[in-house]
Write a protein that holds these residues in place. Structure first.
Motif, mmCIF file in Angstrom:
data_model
loop_
_atom_site.group_PDB
_atom_site.id
_atom_site.type_symbol
_atom_site.label_atom_id
_atom_site.label_comp_id
_atom_site.label_asym_id
_atom_site.label_seq_id
_atom_site.Cartn_x
_atom_site.Cartn_y
_atom_site.Cartn_z
ATOM 1 N N GLU A 8 0.949 -1.089 0.111
ATOM 2 C CA GLU A 8 -0.293 -0.151 0.061
ATOM 3 C C GLU A 8 0.814 1.265 -0.027
ATOM 4 O OE1 GLU A 8 -2.932 -0.140 3.190
ATOM 5 O OE2 GLU A 8 -3.958 -1.784 2.469
ATOM 6 N N GLU A 9 1.912 1.292 0.724
ATOM 7 C CA GLU A 9 2.886 2.471 0.762
ATOM 8 C C GLU A 9 3.388 2.613 -0.598
ATOM 9 O OE1 GLU A 9 5.680 1.789 3.818
ATOM 10 O OE2 GLU A 9 4.151 2.047 5.689
ATOM 11 N N GLU A 10 3.814 1.440 -1.167
ATOM 12 C CA GLU A 10 4.372 1.673 -2.565
ATOM 13 C C GLU A 10 3.490 2.288 -3.429
ATOM 14 O OE1 GLU A 10 5.748 -2.077 -3.742
ATOM 15 O OE2 GLU A 10 8.112 -1.672 -3.003
ATOM 16 N N GLN A 11 2.254 1.819 -3.507
ATOM 17 C CA GLN A 11 1.285 2.431 -4.449
ATOM 18 C C GLN A 11 1.070 3.785 -4.094
ATOM 19 O OE1 GLN A 11 -2.073 -0.346 -3.669
ATOM 20 N NE2 GLN A 11 -1.119 -1.937 -5.109
ATOM 21 N N GLU A 12 1.004 4.085 -2.940
ATOM 22 C CA GLU A 12 0.741 5.659 -2.517
ATOM 23 C C GLU A 12 1.904 6.383 -2.867
ATOM 24 O OE1 GLU A 12 0.164 5.927 1.727
ATOM 25 O OE2 GLU A 12 -1.680 4.997 1.524
ATOM 26 N N GLU A 13 3.118 5.776 -2.766
ATOM 27 C CA GLU A 13 4.418 6.606 -3.304
ATOM 28 C C GLU A 13 4.187 7.079 -4.809
ATOM 29 O OE1 GLU A 13 9.134 6.183 -3.295
ATOM 30 O OE2 GLU A 13 7.863 4.909 -1.966
ATOM 31 N N GLU A 14 3.688 6.039 -5.450
ATOM 32 C CA GLU A 14 3.811 5.998 -7.203
ATOM 33 C C GLU A 14 2.710 7.182 -7.367
ATOM 34 O OE1 GLU A 14 5.560 4.434 -9.728
ATOM 35 O OE2 GLU A 14 6.723 3.844 -8.113
ATOM 36 N N ALA A 15 1.589 6.928 -6.638
ATOM 37 C CA ALA A 15 0.612 7.724 -6.928
ATOM 38 C C ALA A 15 0.940 9.458 -6.604
ATOM 39 C CB ALA A 15 -0.761 7.582 -6.053
ATOM 40 N N LEU A 16 1.674 9.632 -5.603
ATOM 41 C CA LEU A 16 2.411 10.959 -5.472
ATOM 42 C C LEU A 16 3.318 11.339 -6.475
ATOM 43 C CD1 LEU A 16 3.096 10.795 -1.424
ATOM 44 C CD2 LEU A 16 1.265 12.069 -2.741
ATOM 45 N N LYS A 17 4.122 10.193 -7.014
ATOM 46 C CA LYS A 17 5.125 10.799 -8.055
ATOM 47 C C LYS A 17 4.351 10.872 -9.213
ATOM 48 C CE LYS A 17 8.782 7.583 -6.783
ATOM 49 N NZ LYS A 17 9.583 6.368 -6.978
ATOM 50 N N THR A 18 3.133 10.483 -9.479
ATOM 51 C CA THR A 18 2.657 10.830 -10.687
ATOM 52 C C THR A 18 1.736 12.323 -10.771
ATOM 53 O OG1 THR A 18 0.352 9.747 -10.134
ATOM 54 C CG2 THR A 18 1.889 8.280 -11.375
ATOM 55 N N CYS A 19 1.575 12.900 -9.432
ATOM 56 C CA CYS A 19 1.278 14.136 -9.356
ATOM 57 C C CYS A 19 2.431 15.049 -9.726
ATOM 58 C CB CYS A 19 0.914 14.428 -7.852
ATOM 59 S SG CYS A 19 -0.494 13.406 -7.381
ATOM 60 N N ILE A 20 3.580 14.824 -9.635
ATOM 61 C CA ILE A 20 4.704 15.360 -10.180
ATOM 62 C C ILE A 20 5.095 15.053 -11.643
ATOM 63 C CG2 ILE A 20 7.147 16.079 -9.785
ATOM 64 C CD1 ILE A 20 6.540 15.054 -6.921
ATOM 65 N N ASN A 21 5.392 13.945 -11.660
ATOM 66 C CA ASN A 21 5.719 13.232 -13.077
ATOM 67 C C ASN A 21 4.369 12.461 -13.624
ATOM 68 O OD1 ASN A 21 8.358 14.379 -12.935
ATOM 69 N ND2 ASN A 21 8.840 12.882 -11.864
ATOM 70 N N PRO A 22 3.727 12.660 -14.810
ATOM 71 C CA PRO A 22 2.751 12.235 -15.394
ATOM 72 C C PRO A 22 3.004 10.601 -15.696
ATOM 73 C CG PRO A 22 3.234 13.759 -16.901
ATOM 74 C CD PRO A 22 4.232 14.190 -15.773
ATOM 75 N N LEU A 23 2.090 10.128 -15.822
ATOM 76 C CA LEU A 23 2.354 8.528 -16.459
ATOM 77 C C LEU A 23 2.583 8.477 -17.967
ATOM 78 C CD1 LEU A 23 1.891 5.678 -15.003
ATOM 79 C CD2 LEU A 23 -0.045 5.371 -15.950
ATOM 80 N N GLN A 24 3.597 8.234 -18.282
ATOM 81 C CA GLN A 24 3.987 8.088 -19.748
ATOM 82 C C GLN A 24 3.202 6.875 -20.504
ATOM 83 O OE1 GLN A 24 5.283 10.688 -21.336
ATOM 84 N NE2 GLN A 24 5.610 11.673 -19.329
#
Length: 536
Positions: free
Chosen positions: A117-133
């Motif tokens: 769950e923490e990994e998924q939350e971290e990935e979600a936060l990253k996408t707020c900065i860098n969009p999913l390509q």
């Protein structure tokens, strides 16, 4: 002040027990501080090896504990593992643990779930900065036009995940792609950060997180099935090289289309081995067609029909399995709540319809080219991506083309559609399903074609020979014998030469069987949907 770093495998019961003691000490001692590090089980060993090499330590198990020297800096002081930490706690702080083994296992499982769950939350936060390509190959294909609105709706990756779409195709399609970019921008989607085009091969898949591989068009006309199979290799080799070179290390590749889907998937795995575990083939299109045919027969909605299993070659010889298929909200004398369902085969009393008409309808969709139209292909790809990121509906069986590891008796090394479920960002093969055994003849028919496709494409086999059972071979021999007899009577061949046929006529006799090699889309009626209790 004492600061201890406790690192371990997320599902390790000894890490769980160590963590409990450390939490107690931190809560009760003002100068005792801990820092926790967990790693997924599959990456733990590599992570531990890197830490030990960096600090010149020797440690092989989970957990590993060391003390940070806050007062004077420098590298940490290795304490050891689980036993050493408990001895340290008992000697210096008179604290020990009486946690049972059963409780250790429960907490270890909770730790793993929390880590994911923490990994998924971290990935979600990253996408707020860098969009999913998101990259789409062969972007001039109709499926791409229908896929873009679904991706930009937020239904696939979520409304909190911004995406950037890159349309990849050849130079000839550039003008069309430019107009498609304008249309996409006109959607004014809140999740779409940008949309662009790429026609330069060397720039393909840069930092791609998701790659959608659609049907490609060959540069040259081919006249035989063998040439068609081999023509897939150069592009897959190129894509594999570019994915390995340019894409993000966690890229997910999803292969759709109407021709040689399994073959293209296994070739991409061959030429992009680093991310082979993240390459899948879409089978939901075949599922959707089967559900729609069943729904028309039962006079219900296709969405009410669940658990249709597609086995084998997604765009060729496959087996539509109805033994687990159920229908919900079916209007009949028996009615129940929304979660109540009934087996489809118990509601279709005409077994001949299942064996003949159902098969014929699905076969017609293939041979007329109506299979996997743009809307269906786009919806199937988008739904599979949604399940991949967010999980499939609980308890529902999903069909997916993946690399076989020997499940269900399927030969290893081929991409084969089989039943799975999606959870925690990956899929799990449903090997525990009961009463889904497939006869040896049907399995051999499906796997034979897939193995031969791969061998012919890679040049290890010259000719593709469609599988024929012993019964079919006997019928073929009988037909040839009858033709020989007729020819002999017409030409009044002498009794001593009735078993002879000129070479030209031998070729004519065999042409009926060999013509199947030239069909790009092959569906054998005996393989499409015949799991009915009355014909087993």
């Amino acid at each position: 002040m004492a600061k201890f770093v406790i690192a371990g495998r997320a599902d390790c019961p000894y890490y769980a027990k160590t963590e409990l003691v450390a939490d107690y000490l931190q809560k009760n001692l003002p100068d005792f501080r801990i820092h926790k590090i967990t790693q997924r089980p599959e990456v733990w060993e590599d992570w531990l090896k890197d830490v030990c090499e960096k600090n010149k330590w020797s440690h092989k198990n989970s957990p590993i504990i060391w003390r940070e020297l806050l007062d004077r800096g420098g590298k940490g002081l290795l304490l050891g593992g689980y036993n050493e930490f408990l001895e340290h706690a008992q000697l210096y702080y008179d604290v020990t643990s009486s946690m049972t083994t059963e409780l250790m296992m429960v907490i270890a499982q909770e730790n793993l779930e929390a880590h994911i769950e923490e990994e998924q939350e971290e990935e979600a936060l990253k996408t707020c900065i860098n969009p999913l390509q998101v990259w789409i190959t062969s972007a001039s294909a109709p499926a791409c036009y229908n896929l873009i609105p679904i991706l930009t709706s937020g239904e696939v990756f979520g409304m909190h995940t911004e995406i950037s779409i890159t349309l990849f195709d050849n130079k000839q399609a550039e003008e069309y792609l430019k107009s498609l970019v304008v249309e996409t921008q006109d959607l004014a989607s809140p999740v779409l950060r940008s949309v662009s085009i790429c026609t330069k091969v060397e720039e393909a898949f840069r930092q791609a997180h998701v790659i959608v591989v659609l049907d490609d068009s060959t540069d040259k006309e081919v006249f035989t099935l063998e040439d068609c199979l081999r023509s897939r290799v150069p592009l897959c080799r190129l894509y594999g090289y570019l994915i390995e070179k340019n894409a993000h290390e966690s890229v997910r590749v999803i292969v759709g289309g109407r021709t040689f889907v399994n073959l293209k998937t296994v070739l991409l795995m061959r030429y992009a081995p680093r991310i082979a575990h993240n390459i899948i083939a879409v089978a939901l299109g075949v599922e959707g067609e089967a559900k729609a045919v069943l729904a028309r027969k039962l006079k219900t909605a296709p969405s009410y029909i669940k658990d249709v299993i597609i086995w084998g070659n997604i765009s060729g010889n496959n087996y539509v399995d109805l033994r687990k298929t159920r229908v919900y909200r079916y209007e009949s004398a028996i009615w129940g709540p929304l979660h109540y369902s009934r087996p489809v085969l118990n509601l279709i009393f005409d077994s001949e319809w299942v064996k003949r008409e159902f098969v014929a309808i699905l076969k017609n969709l293939t041979t007329t080219g109506r299979q996997f139209g743009g809307i269906l292909a786009a919806h199937s790809i988008a739904t599979t991506l949604k399940y991949w990121y967010h999980g499939s509906p609980p308890g529902e069986i999903i069909s997916l083309g993946i690399l076989s590891e020997g499940q269900f008796g399927i030969p290893k090394g081929i991409v084969f559609s089989m039943p799975v479920k999606f959870e925690n960002g990956t899929w799990v093969v449903l090997t525990d399903l009961k009463d889904i055994e497939i006869s040896e003849q049907i399995m051999t028919r499906m796997t034979s074609d897939l193995i031969q496709e791969k061998l012919v494409a890679l040049g290890d086999k010259i000719h593709f020979q469609p599988y024929q059972s012993e019964t079919e071979l006997r019928k073929k021999d009988k037909r040839i014998s009858l033709l020989i007899t007729d020819d002999s009577q017409e030409e009044q061949v002498s009794d001593g030469h009735k078993d002879l046929v000129p070479d030209e006529e031998k070729n004519l006799v065999m042409s009926d069987g060999s013509n199947r090699r030239y069909w790009v889309m092959r569906v054998d009626p005996s393989l499409i949907a015949l799991c009915h209790p009355h014909n087993e």
